[in-house]
Scaffold this motif. Sequence first.
Motif, short mmCIF file in Angstrom:
data_model
loop_
_atom_site.label_atom_id
_atom_site.label_comp_id
_atom_site.label_asym_id
_atom_site.label_seq_id
_atom_site.Cartn_x
_atom_site.Cartn_y
_atom_site.Cartn_z
N ARG A 34 0.78 -1.16 0.07
CA ARG A 34 0.00 0.03 -0.25
C ARG A 34 0.96 1.26 -0.06
N PRO A 35 1.93 1.31 0.91
CA PRO A 35 2.49 2.70 0.80
C PRO A 35 3.32 2.99 -0.47
N LEU A 36 3.77 1.76 -1.10
CA LEU A 36 4.51 1.74 -2.28
C LEU A 36 3.71 2.40 -3.40
N LEU A 37 2.30 1.81 -3.50
CA LEU A 37 1.36 2.22 -4.51
C LEU A 37 0.78 3.73 -4.28
N THR A 38 0.61 3.94 -2.98
CA THR A 38 0.29 5.31 -2.68
C THR A 38 1.32 6.30 -2.99
N MET A 39 2.79 5.98 -2.89
CA MET A 39 3.79 6.97 -3.15
C MET A 39 3.71 7.01 -4.96
N VAL A 40 3.37 5.96 -5.55
CA VAL A 40 3.63 6.14 -6.93
C VAL A 40 2.26 7.01 -7.55
N ARG A 42 1.06 9.31 -5.85
CA ARG A 42 1.07 10.85 -5.47
C ARG A 42 2.10 11.32 -6.32
N ALA A 43 3.11 10.33 -6.82
CA ALA A 43 4.12 10.98 -7.76
C ALA A 43 3.31 11.21 -9.32
N ARG A 44 2.51 10.54 -9.75
CA ARG A 44 1.41 10.56 -10.86
C ARG A 44 0.78 11.82 -10.83
N ALA A 45 0.16 11.87 -9.53
CA ALA A 45 -0.65 13.21 -9.31
C ALA A 45 0.36 14.43 -9.36
N ASP A 46 1.27 14.44 -8.94
CA ASP A 46 2.24 15.64 -9.08
C ASP A 46 2.80 16.03 -10.27
N TYR A 47 2.88 15.04 -11.10
CA TYR A 47 3.43 14.99 -12.34
C TYR A 47 2.21 15.76 -13.24
N VAL A 48 1.05 15.05 -13.18
CA VAL A 48 -0.14 15.57 -14.02
C VAL A 48 -0.26 17.04 -13.49
N LYS A 49 -0.48 17.23 -12.12
CA LYS A 49 -0.89 18.42 -11.71
C LYS A 49 0.09 19.64 -12.38
N GLU A 50 1.47 19.17 -12.26
CA GLU A 50 2.54 20.26 -12.97
C GLU A 50 2.15 20.46 -14.43
N LEU A 51 1.75 19.44 -15.19
CA LEU A 51 1.41 19.76 -16.32
C LEU A 51 0.04 20.80 -16.50
N LEU A 52 -0.76 20.37 -15.69
CA LEU A 52 -1.94 21.46 -15.71
C LEU A 52 -1.65 22.68 -15.36
N ASN A 73 11.59 16.88 -14.18
CA ASN A 73 11.87 16.39 -12.95
C ASN A 73 10.69 15.37 -12.11
N ARG A 74 9.68 16.06 -12.41
CA ARG A 74 8.23 15.40 -11.76
C ARG A 74 8.27 13.88 -12.70
N ARG A 75 8.18 13.99 -13.87
CA ARG A 75 8.19 12.93 -14.72
C ARG A 75 9.38 11.69 -14.48
N ILE A 76 10.49 12.31 -14.00
CA ILE A 76 11.47 11.23 -13.75
C ILE A 76 11.34 10.58 -12.77
N VAL A 77 10.84 11.56 -11.40
CA VAL A 77 10.72 10.63 -10.22
C VAL A 77 9.29 9.55 -10.48
N PHE A 78 8.34 10.12 -11.14
CA PHE A 78 7.15 9.33 -11.57
C PHE A 78 7.69 7.89 -12.17
N GLN A 79 8.58 8.19 -13.38
CA GLN A 79 8.68 6.92 -14.04
C GLN A 79 9.67 6.02 -13.45
N GLU A 80 10.57 6.76 -12.68
CA GLU A 80 11.50 5.82 -11.70
C GLU A 80 10.79 4.76 -10.90
N LEU A 81 9.68 5.61 -9.93
CA LEU A 81 8.82 4.77 -9.03
C LEU A 81 8.06 3.53 -9.96
N VAL A 82 7.73 3.93 -11.16
CA VAL A 82 6.82 3.06 -11.86
C VAL A 82 7.68 1.89 -12.18
N ASP A 83 8.74 2.09 -12.81
CA ASP A 83 9.80 1.14 -13.08
C ASP A 83 10.24 0.34 -12.11
N ALA A 84 10.26 0.65 -10.72
CA ALA A 84 10.85 0.04 -9.78
C ALA A 84 9.61 -0.78 -9.32
#
Length: 105
Positions: A34-40, A42-52, A73-84
């Motif tokens: 759950r914490p891992l999926l929540t972290m991902v 949040r990173a997805r939300a940060d990335y999309v929010k930054e775009l908007l 930078n937000r995409r890098i964080v998001f993508q790294e977490l998704v890959d992990a």
Amino acid sequence: MKNRLLIELETLRKSINRDIINPMVPELALEDLRPLLTMVARARADYVKELLDLASRTGSDAPTLEAVHELQNRRIVFQELVDAVNALETVIQREYMDVKTGRNK
């Protein structure tokens, strides 16, 4: 002969990965993820929010290089977490590590 080699290759790969990975990582249950999926999420939300936000700030103008770097930078964080998380999912699917069954912790 070829199929037998592939079966033996898969068996060897599983054995080596399990011997290395299983002792290094804790046995996980679904709730442990759950914490891992929540972290991902949040990173997805940060990335999309930054775009908007970027679109809102710039309108139809081109964004500044600084603004694009922030989005990047937000995409890098998001993508790294998704890959992990995908790597973890592969480890679980291929039984390279022990997992807890049921809802027990």
